[in-house]
Design a protein around this motif. Sequence first.
Motif, PDB file in Angstrom:
ATOM      1  N   GLN A   1       0.674  -1.049   0.005  1.00 20.31           N
ATOM      2  CA  GLN A   1      -0.180  -0.341   0.395  1.00 20.31           C
ATOM      3  C   GLN A   1       0.885   0.928  -0.470  1.00 20.31           C
ATOM      4  N   GLU A   2       2.161   1.170   1.126  1.00 22.05           N
ATOM      5  CA  GLU A   2       3.108   2.555   0.539  1.00 22.05           C
ATOM      6  C   GLU A   2       3.182   2.919  -0.764  1.00 22.05           C
ATOM      7  N   GLU A   3       4.267   1.437  -1.263  1.00 25.62           N
ATOM      8  CA  GLU A   3       4.819   2.106  -2.907  1.00 25.62           C
ATOM      9  C   GLU A   3       3.426   2.382  -4.122  1.00 25.62           C
ATOM     10  N   LYS A   4       1.999   2.175  -3.206  1.00 30.39           N
ATOM     11  CA  LYS A   4       1.119   2.010  -4.274  1.00 30.39           C
ATOM     12  C   LYS A   4       0.809   4.216  -4.083  1.00 30.39           C
ATOM     13  N   ALA A   5       0.934   4.134  -2.866  1.00 29.23           N
ATOM     14  CA  ALA A   5       0.980   5.758  -2.477  1.00 29.23           C
ATOM     15  C   ALA A   5       1.940   6.428  -2.824  1.00 29.23           C
ATOM     16  N   MET A   6       3.560   5.861  -2.621  1.00 30.31           N
ATOM     17  CA  MET A   6       4.599   7.111  -3.088  1.00 30.31           C
ATOM     18  C   MET A   6       4.209   7.225  -4.874  1.00 30.31           C
ATOM     19  N   SER A   7       3.983   6.033  -5.579  1.00 32.21           N
ATOM     20  CA  SER A   7       3.971   5.950  -6.795  1.00 32.21           C
ATOM     21  C   SER A   7       2.966   6.948  -7.311  1.00 32.21           C
TER      22      SER A   7
END
Length: 266
Positions: free
Chosen positions: A2-8
């Motif tokens: 979820q954190e990677e998606k938010a960063m992207s």
Amino acid sequence: MQEEKAMSEKFVRLVEVMKRLRAPDGCPWDREQDYMSLRRYIIEEAYELIQAIESQNIPNMCEECGDLMLQVVFISCMAEERGDFTISNVMDRLINKLVRRHPHVFGDISVKDSDDVLRNWEQIKTAERKGKDEDSSYMAGIPRGMPALLRAYRIQERAAKPGFDWPKGDTAPVLAKVEEEVAELKEAMACKGKEDVAEELGDLIFAAVNLSRHLGIDPEINLHRACEKFDARFRDVEKSVEKSGRPWKDYTLDELDEFWKEAKNK
């Protein structure tokens, strides 16, 4: 995940904001910029980040990282408009380079220490340049526009890669070279013209940078610290002069030097 998606999503949003600023109905100043006009801002933002790091100001470091990142996004969006490249191309090339130049992490190469890593890095870079029919000299890739002190340091580092250097850990011959350059400068000052003096002074500074490298001291950072120290002490001298009520012109150099010594003692 979820954190990677938010960063992207945040990175995509950053690019979208920059494109909006460059749009026909966007910001007039942002639309007027080109590759050449952004050069000064790239340099300024890099130095502001360095200052934040040196002062250990974490909030400022975070902000200045963003300002420096903006310059990359700005140029990439501008390049996409021109059909030169995209931010996606930038990331692809960076990822590929990092993987290619770290075979000890992403491949089957073994290394003993960071010195091995740096040797491999330079060998890979040289091979890449030869493959592209580019300048394959050890000196290739050092920008001429780099600050002269840092450029001298990088040139000496590169020359040392194939072994063109004094023995590691022995500063005696390096210090002797500095003393030799001092003697040559004195000789030039005694009986030669300004151009010869300037050349010998340049050689002395270059030799001093080499000594700094052999001592394991970054000359750019070290000179910056010396500037900070002088700045602080001179401000103390200014305060002493102001406190006395006498104008600067009424002081002799010896008297001012007493104020300087007081500042040093602080």
